[in-house]
Design a protein around this motif. Structure first.
Motif, short mmCIF file in Angstrom:
data_model
loop_
_atom_site.label_atom_id
_atom_site.label_comp_id
_atom_site.label_asym_id
_atom_site.label_seq_id
_atom_site.Cartn_x
_atom_site.Cartn_y
_atom_site.Cartn_z
N ILE A 1 0.85 -1.20 0.00
CA ILE A 1 0.00 0.00 0.00
C ILE A 1 0.88 1.24 0.00
CG2 ILE A 1 -1.78 1.27 1.27
CD1 ILE A 1 -2.40 -1.50 2.68
N ALA A 2 0.67 2.12 -0.97
CA ALA A 2 1.41 3.38 -1.03
C ALA A 2 0.83 4.37 -0.02
CB ALA A 2 1.35 3.96 -2.43
N PHE A 3 1.69 4.93 0.81
CA PHE A 3 1.26 5.98 1.74
C PHE A 3 2.44 6.86 2.10
CE2 PHE A 3 0.96 7.61 6.11
CZ PHE A 3 -0.09 8.49 5.91
N HIS A 4 2.17 8.16 2.20
CA HIS A 4 3.17 9.13 2.64
C HIS A 4 2.44 10.16 3.51
CE1 HIS A 4 6.29 12.20 2.58
NE2 HIS A 4 7.11 11.36 1.99
N PRO A 5 3.07 10.63 4.60
CA PRO A 5 2.41 11.65 5.44
C PRO A 5 2.00 12.90 4.66
CG PRO A 5 4.35 10.76 6.56
CD PRO A 5 4.35 10.18 5.18
N SER B 1 -2.57 -4.40 -5.47
CA SER B 1 -1.89 -3.40 -4.64
C SER B 1 -2.80 -2.17 -4.55
CB SER B 1 -0.55 -3.01 -5.25
OG SER B 1 -0.79 -2.35 -6.48
N MET B 2 -2.46 -1.27 -3.62
CA MET B 2 -3.34 -0.13 -3.35
C MET B 2 -2.53 1.14 -3.17
SD MET B 2 -5.90 -2.45 -2.53
CE MET B 2 -7.24 -1.86 -1.52
N ASN B 3 -3.22 2.26 -3.37
CA ASN B 3 -2.69 3.57 -3.00
C ASN B 3 -3.71 4.21 -2.07
OD1 ASN B 3 -1.42 6.07 -2.86
ND2 ASN B 3 -1.03 6.20 -5.06
N ILE B 4 -3.29 4.65 -0.90
CA ILE B 4 -4.21 5.29 0.06
C ILE B 4 -4.88 6.51 -0.57
CG2 ILE B 4 -4.23 6.71 2.16
CD1 ILE B 4 -4.27 3.84 2.97
N ALA B 5 -4.15 7.19 -1.46
CA ALA B 5 -4.70 8.34 -2.19
C ALA B 5 -4.84 7.98 -3.67
CB ALA B 5 -3.82 9.57 -1.98
N ARG C 1 2.97 16.77 -3.26
CA ARG C 1 2.04 15.71 -2.85
C ARG C 1 1.51 14.97 -4.06
NH1 ARG C 1 -3.65 15.50 -2.75
NH2 ARG C 1 -4.48 14.14 -1.11
N GLU C 2 1.08 15.71 -5.08
CA GLU C 2 0.50 15.08 -6.27
C GLU C 2 1.53 14.22 -7.01
OE1 GLU C 2 -3.39 15.36 -8.52
OE2 GLU C 2 -2.72 15.82 -6.49
N ILE C 3 2.76 14.70 -7.04
CA ILE C 3 3.85 13.95 -7.69
C ILE C 3 4.11 12.64 -6.94
CG2 ILE C 3 6.35 14.00 -8.14
CD1 ILE C 3 5.99 17.03 -8.80
N LEU C 4 4.11 12.71 -5.61
CA LEU C 4 4.35 11.49 -4.81
C LEU C 4 3.18 10.51 -4.93
CD1 LEU C 4 6.07 12.77 -1.53
CD2 LEU C 4 7.10 11.79 -3.56
N ILE C 5 1.95 11.03 -5.03
CA ILE C 5 0.80 10.14 -5.26
C ILE C 5 0.99 9.37 -6.58
CG2 ILE C 5 -1.67 10.11 -5.86
CD1 ILE C 5 -2.04 12.37 -3.80
N ALA C 6 1.45 10.07 -7.62
CA ALA C 6 1.68 9.42 -8.92
C ALA C 6 2.73 8.32 -8.78
CB ALA C 6 2.11 10.45 -9.96
N ASP C 7 3.80 8.59 -8.03
CA ASP C 7 4.83 7.57 -7.84
C ASP C 7 4.28 6.39 -7.03
OD1 ASP C 7 7.71 6.77 -8.14
OD2 ASP C 7 7.55 6.69 -5.95
N GLY C 8 3.41 6.69 -6.06
CA GLY C 8 2.78 5.61 -5.31
C GLY C 8 2.04 4.66 -6.23
N THR C 9 1.35 5.21 -7.21
CA THR C 9 0.60 4.38 -8.16
C THR C 9 1.53 3.64 -9.12
OG1 THR C 9 -1.42 5.66 -7.95
CG2 THR C 9 -1.11 4.50 -10.04
N ILE C 10 2.61 4.28 -9.54
CA ILE C 10 3.61 3.60 -10.39
C ILE C 10 4.17 2.38 -9.65
CG2 ILE C 10 5.95 3.77 -11.35
CD1 ILE C 10 5.30 6.72 -12.04
N LYS C 11 4.63 2.60 -8.43
CA LYS C 11 5.27 1.50 -7.67
C LYS C 11 4.24 0.44 -7.28
CE LYS C 11 9.48 3.61 -5.91
NZ LYS C 11 9.47 5.00 -6.36
N ALA C 12 3.02 0.89 -6.94
CA ALA C 12 1.96 -0.07 -6.60
C ALA C 12 1.61 -0.93 -7.81
CB ALA C 12 0.73 0.67 -6.08
N SER C 13 1.71 -0.36 -9.00
CA SER C 13 1.44 -1.15 -10.22
C SER C 13 2.43 -2.30 -10.33
CB SER C 13 1.53 -0.24 -11.45
OG SER C 13 0.61 0.82 -11.37
#
Length: 300
Positions: free
Chosen positions: A4-8, A111-115, A90-102
């Motif tokens: 699960i992708a998550f960042h504060p 896999s999931m992204n919290i956002a 924040r938006e850039i990190l969300i995109a990376d969360g989805t790349i890595k979660a893929s």
């Protein structure tokens, strides 16, 4: 393991009284840890991706206007958040969360992204709380790295995925399916490969019947080797920005059906959480948490 992708940074400070429930991004992982659905090992922190992954989807002039905070005021207002360096980061990190979660979905099935679920981001503009289209960026990343060829985007947020539809409008390798409220924002709809526009007050039974009739046929016809699932919980009756009438249990049944279809067909699925604007934050968090609970139950 479910990754699960998550960042504060996902919980971004907003002006008092802003209608976007930013606190859900902090409360959701806390809830999943508290109830034992997840442990800290399930979570990973995204980082800044290479710009080339974002520019594979977004217009360079638009992207660098965002990064440099030189977007004109009218374009910035359409996004709906006060523009800042931290917000863009924040938006850039969300995109990376989805790349890595893929990539994790390819290994573990899901896999999931919290956002994420930023489906109102067009190739050259943002709107509706969205600036960079995370699932479009993820889809292009998979294709350009020869990790998936035919991709199906299943967008079940209450609002049409207009940005996603525009980005892939001339691309047969990514099939866009959006099932949304007919009279909801965006009031000028784009054309997805398949749009199902629902009447106001559509309930659990009618919604699930339509989904059960549509999704298996779509998978059989398109033969995707990867699915992006946008599982917004703004389909619930209590939602302030939605006009449908699903219960929290109906929303959970929706998620169960989608995930079981992906599992049965052995198609990796990456889930971005999308919208949820019920007055009680507990309702939003519980509805989102159901998706993670089901992922653990069905896949692990």
């Amino acid at each position: 393991m479910l990754k699960i992708a998550f960042h504060p940074i996902y919980k971004h400070p907003l002006p008092k009284g802003h209608r976007f429930p930013m606190e859900k991004y902090e409360l959701l992982p806390q809830q999943l840890l508290h109830e034992g659905t997840c442990t800290q090992a399930n979570f990973f922190q995204p980082e800044k991706p290479n710009d080339k992954h974002i520019l594979a989807v977004h217009d360079p002039e638009y992207y660098y206007d965002l990064v440099n905070l030189t977007l004109d005021q009218r374009a910035a207002r359409k996004i709906g958040f006060p523009l800042s360096r931290a917000l863009v980061q924040r938006e850039i990190l969300i995109a990376d969360g989805t790349i890595k979660a893929s990539e994790f979905a390819l290994k573990h099935g899901i896999s999931m992204n919290i956002a994420g679920g930023t489906h109102h981001a067009f190739s050259n503009r943002g709107e509706g709380f969205c600036m960079l289209n995370d699932q479009a960026i993820g889809a292009r990343y998979l294709q350009q790295n020869s990790l998936a060829q035919n991709i199906l985007i299943v967008d079940l947020d209450v609002h049409q995925g207009n940005g996603t539809a525009e980005i892939f409008q001339n691309d047969a390798s990514v099939f866009t399916f959006s099932m949304h409220g007919k009279s909801n924002y965006p009031f000028k709809k784009e054309q997805s490969d398949l749009d199902i526009a629902l009447e106001n007050d559509t309930d659990d039974s009618a919604y699930l019947k339509l989904l059960e009739k549509t999704l298996p046929n779509l998978i059989a016809e398109q033969q995707p080797n990867f699915i992006y699932y946008l599982c917004g919980v703004d389909v619930i009756k209590t939602d302030k920005l939605g006009k449908l009438s699903l219960t929290v249990d109906g929303c959970k049944a929706r998620d169960r059906f989608v995930l079981e279809q992906c599992k049965a067909n052995q198609i990796p699925v990456m889930c971005s959480m999308g919208g949820g604007y019920s007055p009680k934050i507990k309702t939003i968090v519980d509805a989102h948490a159901n998706t993670f609970r089901l992922a653990q139950e069905i896949y692990f």
